[in-house]
Design a protein around this motif. Structure first.
Motif, short mmCIF file in Angstrom:
data_model
loop_
_atom_site.label_atom_id
_atom_site.label_comp_id
_atom_site.label_asym_id
_atom_site.label_seq_id
_atom_site.Cartn_x
_atom_site.Cartn_y
_atom_site.Cartn_z
N ALA A 1 55.51 -6.70 -10.41
CA ALA A 1 56.58 -5.98 -9.79
C ALA A 1 57.85 -6.27 -10.09
CB ALA A 1 56.34 -6.26 -8.11
N ARG A 2 58.19 -7.28 -10.32
CA ARG A 2 59.36 -7.75 -11.03
C ARG A 2 59.63 -7.47 -12.49
NH1 ARG A 2 60.43 -13.93 -8.27
NH2 ARG A 2 60.81 -13.05 -6.36
N SER A 3 58.68 -7.25 -13.09
CA SER A 3 58.78 -7.02 -14.43
C SER A 3 59.56 -5.92 -15.09
CB SER A 3 57.50 -6.62 -15.21
OG SER A 3 56.82 -5.69 -14.76
N ALA B 1 38.44 -7.90 -12.51
CA ALA B 1 38.63 -6.34 -12.57
C ALA B 1 39.25 -5.68 -11.33
CB ALA B 1 37.30 -5.90 -12.54
N SER B 2 38.72 -6.10 -10.10
CA SER B 2 39.57 -5.63 -8.81
C SER B 2 41.08 -6.19 -8.85
CB SER B 2 38.85 -6.12 -7.56
OG SER B 2 38.96 -7.52 -7.44
N VAL B 3 41.38 -7.31 -9.35
CA VAL B 3 42.80 -7.68 -9.74
C VAL B 3 43.66 -6.48 -10.21
CG1 VAL B 3 44.34 -9.41 -10.43
CG2 VAL B 3 42.50 -10.35 -9.22
N ILE B 4 43.06 -6.08 -11.24
CA ILE B 4 43.56 -5.10 -11.89
C ILE B 4 43.84 -3.89 -11.39
CG2 ILE B 4 43.53 -3.47 -14.24
CD1 ILE B 4 43.89 -6.36 -14.83
N GLU B 5 43.03 -3.55 -10.58
CA GLU B 5 43.21 -2.45 -9.55
C GLU B 5 44.31 -2.75 -8.65
OE1 GLU B 5 40.46 0.01 -7.35
OE2 GLU B 5 38.91 -0.45 -8.65
N ALA B 6 44.19 -4.02 -8.14
CA ALA B 6 45.70 -4.34 -7.21
C ALA B 6 46.98 -4.44 -7.99
CB ALA B 6 45.45 -5.76 -6.55
N LEU B 7 46.71 -4.67 -9.22
CA LEU B 7 48.03 -4.91 -10.02
C LEU B 7 48.54 -3.25 -10.28
CD1 LEU B 7 47.14 -7.51 -12.71
CD2 LEU B 7 48.95 -7.76 -10.57
N TRP B 8 47.62 -2.45 -10.53
CA TRP B 8 48.19 -1.06 -10.88
C TRP B 8 48.71 -0.33 -9.45
CZ3 TRP B 8 49.69 1.27 -14.74
CH2 TRP B 8 49.11 1.03 -16.08
N SER B 9 48.13 -0.93 -8.28
CA SER B 9 48.50 -0.39 -6.95
C SER B 9 49.87 -0.93 -6.70
CB SER B 9 47.59 -0.73 -5.81
OG SER B 9 47.84 -2.13 -5.69
N VAL B 10 50.33 -2.08 -7.22
CA VAL B 10 51.84 -2.41 -7.09
C VAL B 10 52.61 -1.64 -8.02
CG1 VAL B 10 53.23 -4.38 -7.54
CG2 VAL B 10 51.06 -4.72 -6.24
N VAL B 11 52.15 -1.68 -9.27
CA VAL B 11 53.03 -0.82 -10.32
C VAL B 11 53.40 0.48 -9.82
CG1 VAL B 11 52.82 0.16 -12.61
CG2 VAL B 11 52.40 -2.36 -12.19
N LEU B 12 52.27 1.30 -9.23
CA LEU B 12 52.40 2.61 -8.87
C LEU B 12 53.18 2.80 -7.54
CD1 LEU B 12 48.96 3.78 -10.19
CD2 LEU B 12 51.32 3.95 -11.21
N ALA B 13 53.35 1.46 -6.74
CA ALA B 13 53.73 1.79 -5.13
C ALA B 13 54.97 2.22 -5.15
CB ALA B 13 53.82 0.19 -4.79
N ASP B 14 55.91 1.88 -6.10
CA ASP B 14 57.51 2.45 -5.91
C ASP B 14 57.20 4.06 -6.57
OD1 ASP B 14 57.19 2.05 -8.58
OD2 ASP B 14 59.04 0.82 -8.80
N GLY B 15 56.47 4.77 -6.95
CA GLY B 15 56.24 6.06 -7.33
C GLY B 15 56.76 6.32 -8.84
N VAL B 16 57.27 5.04 -9.45
CA VAL B 16 57.78 5.09 -10.81
C VAL B 16 56.72 4.12 -11.83
CG1 VAL B 16 59.82 4.65 -12.19
CG2 VAL B 16 59.87 5.61 -9.82
N ASP C 1 56.95 2.30 -14.83
CA ASP C 1 58.00 1.80 -15.81
C ASP C 1 57.32 1.44 -17.08
OD1 ASP C 1 61.05 1.09 -15.51
OD2 ASP C 1 59.94 -0.59 -16.43
N HIS C 2 57.98 1.57 -18.02
CA HIS C 2 57.33 0.81 -19.30
C HIS C 2 57.26 -0.46 -19.38
CE1 HIS C 2 57.62 4.79 -21.29
NE2 HIS C 2 58.59 5.12 -21.17
N GLU C 3 58.29 -1.04 -18.77
CA GLU C 3 58.11 -2.81 -18.62
C GLU C 3 56.80 -3.05 -17.82
OE1 GLU C 3 60.98 -1.24 -18.05
OE2 GLU C 3 62.42 -1.81 -19.70
N GLU C 4 56.87 -2.45 -16.56
CA GLU C 4 55.41 -2.64 -16.03
C GLU C 4 54.04 -2.46 -16.62
OE1 GLU C 4 57.07 -2.20 -11.32
OE2 GLU C 4 56.73 -0.37 -12.57
N ASP C 5 54.20 -1.19 -17.50
CA ASP C 5 53.23 -0.73 -18.04
C ASP C 5 52.63 -2.10 -19.13
OD1 ASP C 5 52.33 1.43 -16.87
OD2 ASP C 5 53.14 2.79 -18.58
N ALA C 6 53.70 -2.24 -19.94
CA ALA C 6 53.49 -3.39 -21.00
C ALA C 6 52.84 -4.70 -20.32
CB ALA C 6 54.83 -3.88 -21.70
#
Length: 146
Positions: free
Chosen positions: A34-36, A97-112, A114-119
């Protein structure tokens, strides 16, 4: 407070983390993602709390406390490579594998998205032993849930 856990995370040959430490390390990984992008907003914080409550079967106050501890740990934690290596040793593949889903849900939580989060997520997935295809499928499942 986190000295012993940080010592285990920075060891050249990390031992398997006990469940409470693994739970905290995974929470810190959610915070790190989330901070990335340099922005850590209320939507992301609330989403992390929900993820922690669901994954750990705890209430909202316990989840907020765990997240606060994770924020402190993440700020002190070593690089992501060592951090994820220790988590990989502690968490079975199916749970990673489920952790990755949780991480993606955090990345997408703010509706943006971001390239840094993707990386950061791509690096983290790889370090956790999850390939790009499976990570993309995890992202699609999260997006489908809205």
């Amino acid at each position: 407070m986190f000295g012993e856990l940080l010592k285990r995370l920075t060891a050249t040959d990390p031992t398997r983390l006990p469940d409470p430490d693994a739970r905290l390390a995974l929470a810190a990984l959610l915070v790190r993602i989330a901070r990335s992008d340099g922005s850590y907003d209320a939507d992301e914080v609330a989403h992390i709390d929900r993820v922690l409550a669901e994954r750990n079967g705890i209430g909202p106050f316990e989840a907020a406390k765990l997240r606060a501890e994770a924020e402190a740990l993440e700020a002190e934690a070593p690089d992501t490579v060592r951090f994820t290596r220790a988590i990989k040793e502690a968490v079975p593949y199916e749970d990673r594998a489920s952790v990755i889903e949780a991480l993606w849900s955090v990345v997408l939580a703010d509706g943006v998205r971001d390239h840094e989060e993707d990386a950061m997520l791509r690096l983290t997935a790889n370090l956790l032993g999850i390939n790009d295809r499976d990570s993309a499928l995890a992202r699609q499942r999260v997006e489908a849930r809205g």
